[in-house]
Design an enzyme around this catalytic site. Structure first.
Site, PDB file in Angstrom:
ATOM      1  N   TYR A  80     -23.382   9.912  22.512  1.00 43.30           N
ATOM      2  CA  TYR A  80     -24.369  10.679  23.271  1.00 43.30           C
ATOM      3  C   TYR A  80     -24.172  10.459  24.777  1.00 43.30           C
ATOM      4  CZ  TYR A  80     -26.669  11.160  18.743  1.00 43.30           C
ATOM      5  OH  TYR A  80     -26.942  11.445  17.425  1.00 43.30           O
TER       6      TYR A  80
ATOM      7  N   ASN B 293     -28.688  22.543  17.984  1.00 51.22           N
ATOM      8  CA  ASN B 293     -27.434  23.262  17.774  1.00 51.22           C
ATOM      9  C   ASN B 293     -27.600  24.387  16.747  1.00 51.22           C
ATOM     10  OD1 ASN B 293     -24.787  24.091  17.422  1.00 51.22           O
ATOM     11  ND2 ASN B 293     -24.043  22.127  16.665  1.00 51.22           N
TER      12      ASN B 293
ATOM     13  N   CYS C  18     -21.625  18.957  15.971  1.00 52.36           N
ATOM     14  CA  CYS C  18     -22.584  17.919  16.332  1.00 52.36           C
ATOM     15  C   CYS C  18     -22.521  16.729  15.376  1.00 52.36           C
ATOM     16  CB  CYS C  18     -23.995  18.497  16.430  1.00 52.36           C
ATOM     17  SG  CYS C  18     -24.548  19.389  14.980  1.00 52.36           S
TER      18      CYS C  18
END
Length: 195
Positions: free
Chosen positions: A129, A152, A160
């Protein structure tokens, strides 16, 4: 950081369901490209996703099937491409998705992060992240990156599932942790499940 997706005028879209090793996926596309991928697309989940999509695009998505009748609407070309590429991905034959993407369900910071993820985190690689926050020039935004992953609209294609915590823990995932584990195992990043 603006989180509001760009407004859109009414646009047509087509959709289909695809059976995959991680469960049924709902795929939707517009004339611009693949616009939505939805995990665990049972009847209720699909209905909710299609209602949201209609609200965002301004017109009801039209279902198309592989075995559609001759008078059925033709799918947007990206829908057929996405289905074929996802089938290849799940057979471990595809490393890079080339289907055109319609980013209209994302915007602002979230879209910047998702585009960076799509462009720079290839098959078989993970990113943190914080790493993605740094890549988009927002070093204090690691938590906001997590929110972007949760928003997303194009999971699997915009990967992701490849974003993990700094210590290597899986972190959250909109499709569920078991789905994330299965996708990472498919890409050789985790051992395959025993059953």
């Amino acid at each position: 950081m603006n989180e509001t997706p760009a407004s859109t005028s009414a646009r047509s879209s087509t959709w289909t369901l695809r059976e995959t090793p991680v469960g049924p996926l709902l795929l939707a596309a517009t004339d611009k490209g693949l616009v939505n991928v939805v995990f665990h697309a049972d009847a209720d989940t699909a209905d909710r996703a299609l209602t949201r999509l209609e609200g965002r695009l301004g017109s009801a998505p039209v279902r198309v099937d592989d075995a559609a009748s001759p008078d059925a609407p033709a799918p947007h070309p990206a829908l057929a491409t996405a289905a074929a590429e996802l089938d290849s991905y799940f057979r471990d034959e595809l490393r890079v998705f080339t289907v055109p993407l319609d980013w209209s369900l994302s915007g602002g910071f979230n879209e910047r992060v998702l585009r960076e993820l799509f462009a720079s985190v290839p098959f078989g690689v993970t990113a943190g992240y914080q790493d993605l926050a740094d890549r988009v020039g927002e070093p204090g935004a690691a938590r906001a990156v997590g929110a972007a992953m949760g928003s997303n609209p194009l999971p699997v294609v915009v990967p992701c599932h490849r974003v993990v915590e700094s210590g290597g823990a899986l972190g959250g995932f909109g499709g569920g942790r078991e789905t994330k584990r299965a996708l990472l195992a498919l890409e050789g990043l985790l051992p395959q499940p025993l059953f």
